[in-house]
Design a protein around this motif. Sequence first.
Motif, short mmCIF file in Angstrom:
data_model
loop_
_atom_site.label_atom_id
_atom_site.label_comp_id
_atom_site.label_asym_id
_atom_site.label_seq_id
_atom_site.Cartn_x
_atom_site.Cartn_y
_atom_site.Cartn_z
N TRP A 391 42.01 41.20 49.22
CA TRP A 391 42.46 42.46 48.80
C TRP A 391 42.71 42.35 47.24
N ARG A 392 42.80 41.35 46.51
CA ARG A 392 43.22 41.21 45.21
C ARG A 392 41.96 41.02 44.36
N GLY A 393 41.55 41.73 43.31
CA GLY A 393 40.26 41.46 42.51
C GLY A 393 39.89 40.51 41.57
N ALA A 394 41.36 39.96 40.99
CA ALA A 394 41.25 38.92 40.18
C ALA A 394 40.23 37.60 40.60
N PHE A 395 40.42 37.23 41.69
CA PHE A 395 39.69 36.03 41.92
C PHE A 395 38.30 36.49 42.00
N TRP A 396 37.62 37.56 42.49
CA TRP A 396 36.58 37.83 42.37
C TRP A 396 35.98 38.21 40.99
N CYS A 397 36.57 38.71 40.06
CA CYS A 397 36.41 38.96 38.65
C CYS A 397 35.80 37.62 38.28
N ALA A 436 50.00 51.02 39.68
CA ALA A 436 50.67 50.08 40.87
C ALA A 436 49.61 49.23 41.58
N GLN A 437 50.16 48.52 42.23
CA GLN A 437 49.42 47.06 42.71
C GLN A 437 48.45 47.57 43.81
N ASP A 438 47.46 48.57 43.73
CA ASP A 438 46.70 49.19 44.91
C ASP A 438 45.53 48.42 44.76
N PHE A 439 44.78 47.95 45.99
CA PHE A 439 43.88 47.09 45.92
C PHE A 439 42.57 48.09 45.70
N ARG A 440 42.57 49.49 46.04
CA ARG A 440 41.48 50.27 45.81
C ARG A 440 41.03 50.27 44.40
N TYR A 441 41.93 50.11 43.36
CA TYR A 441 41.52 49.98 41.96
C TYR A 441 40.85 48.71 41.46
N MET A 442 40.67 47.95 42.45
CA MET A 442 39.77 46.93 42.19
C MET A 442 38.78 46.47 43.37
N ALA A 443 38.51 47.53 43.84
CA ALA A 443 37.59 47.21 44.95
C ALA A 443 36.17 46.93 44.50
N PRO A 445 34.97 45.12 41.88
CA PRO A 445 34.76 43.54 41.76
C PRO A 445 34.69 42.86 42.95
N ILE A 446 35.40 43.03 43.91
CA ILE A 446 35.37 42.41 45.43
C ILE A 446 34.09 42.53 45.89
N LEU A 447 33.67 43.61 45.91
CA LEU A 447 32.37 43.85 46.59
C LEU A 447 31.23 43.19 45.83
N ILE A 448 31.15 43.42 44.38
CA ILE A 448 30.25 42.83 43.64
C ILE A 448 30.23 41.21 43.46
N GLY A 449 31.46 40.82 43.59
CA GLY A 449 31.71 39.37 43.37
C GLY A 449 31.19 38.80 44.68
N VAL A 450 31.45 39.35 45.85
CA VAL A 450 30.97 38.68 47.06
C VAL A 450 29.32 38.60 47.19
N LEU A 451 28.86 39.71 46.66
CA LEU A 451 27.15 39.62 46.71
C LEU A 451 26.77 38.66 45.67
N LEU A 452 27.41 38.18 44.64
CA LEU A 452 27.06 37.45 43.58
C LEU A 452 27.23 35.91 44.01
N VAL A 453 27.97 35.38 45.18
CA VAL A 453 28.09 34.20 45.71
C VAL A 453 26.73 33.30 45.92
N PRO A 454 25.76 34.03 46.73
CA PRO A 454 24.47 33.21 46.71
C PRO A 454 23.96 33.13 45.30
N LEU A 455 23.85 33.72 44.55
CA LEU A 455 23.31 33.57 43.18
C LEU A 455 24.22 32.48 42.48
N LEU A 456 25.42 32.39 42.73
CA LEU A 456 26.12 31.38 42.10
C LEU A 456 25.94 30.09 42.79
N ILE A 457 25.79 30.03 43.87
CA ILE A 457 25.17 28.75 44.57
C ILE A 457 23.99 28.09 44.21
#
Length: 488
Positions: A391-397, A436-443, A445-457
Amino acid sequence: MQIEIAKRRRWVPLGTFVAIQAVLACWWAAFYPGLFSRDSVLYLSHTLVGPWVGDHSVLYDSLLWLSFRTTGDLGAVTFLQTTAMAAALTYLTEALKNLGAPRRSTTVVAVLLPLVPTAGAFTVTLWKDVPFTICAVAIAAACAAMAADRTVTYRRLLGLGLLMTTLGLFRANGFLIVGVAIVVLLVVVSAMRVRLALVGTVAAAIPLLLNNLLFPQLGIAAPSKTYVYHTAFGDIAVAYRDHPELFTEQDKTLMTAVAPLTRWTEGGNCYTINPLIWRRDFSWPQADAHAGELLDLWKRLLLQQPAMVIDARLCRGAIAWKLFGDDTVEGGRTYRFSLRPNADTYVGPNKVPDFQGRWVYSLRPMSQELYQRASSWLATAEQPQYDWLLWRGAFWCYLSYLAVALGALAQRNRYVIAVAAPVIGQQLAILANISAQDFRYMASPILIGVLLVPLLIASIGRLVRRLPPREPASASTSTSAEQAETPA
């Protein structure tokens, strides 16, 4: 053989899209016509009761109005969101594979992603942030396609311009994200920079011109001053709570005209603006009337104590840079969804303009079994231990930045960095101005970050294989032994 493989690969994008759409359709059926919040009700109520205002997104409000007028319900909007999200995720998946991400694992991640409530439940929520996020994902995909070809074409510029313009039409701060993303692209690309800058300028300007010039001519009122400046009012409240000595009697008289000083003190929560502006004793009409004076007070505080204002903004924008929320303070917890069965149980009767057909804001699952399974899965995902990951976008950024940096090194292609342009824009825009601390504001980066995992590996693997081989330990040991036995 190669021709057969190529033909098979042509069907992969369609299969990916269908698989994603099928999962999202299950979420849609489970939470029909869609999850919602107080904002969701406001999107439609003012268009039916009047006056029509531009506080949120005129484009998204129009979609809800059109759906309600033509179908009598809102499910068409959320189903359209599922289709658009499936298309955007498929686009990004294929673009990343062309960029060098592993084909099979990237496809698997894309197909599994909508099973996670962060993507699934979010996509079927009646928020303008959903189409905004879809546009951001599509922009990342366009940048990935550009990086794969290592060039900028007129066709891609046109596509980027349309996506960025639409992004700004769905959220008022879209122009900030477009501006930052364009700066990143200008640093990365080596061709057509002037045209790229022009496209970004036009894309950022069009929503602003429509909101401030055209829409008022059509009878759509400009956003209220309090809506535009509410984060500045929040900074004033934080300053008053922590440093009341900075405020003169004239300042206090001004603030009292809007709300009691006790409200300014209680509303001085740096994590959220809600305890200040969403309370009965805070007068929006008076805040609008004194908005200029309050903004002058904010400017004075910014000049006198810039660190104090910056700290307040960093605290409120923690969802963008801080890995973990803070459940010990009011507003410090990440907000996800408003799981209420109907509008009255969330906003209460007479809290927003009533309109005939307000019942559309009620959960009417198409399948009770799907609803129970989706609700149970969502409740599990909302457990505190998963907050930083889901739910938090910082990690995925930060992961996105690492992925594109290593990808650029592994492929010797600096254009790869462009994929993270909308992520950088989103993170910096949230840090600059959020309520406010709403996850929707950082949705996004979460989706993009998840799809970047295979490229990272894959990039890590390429860089490791490129390292020079180490000298065998046995040869080194025997050489040392021979040297030791040689007489001086």
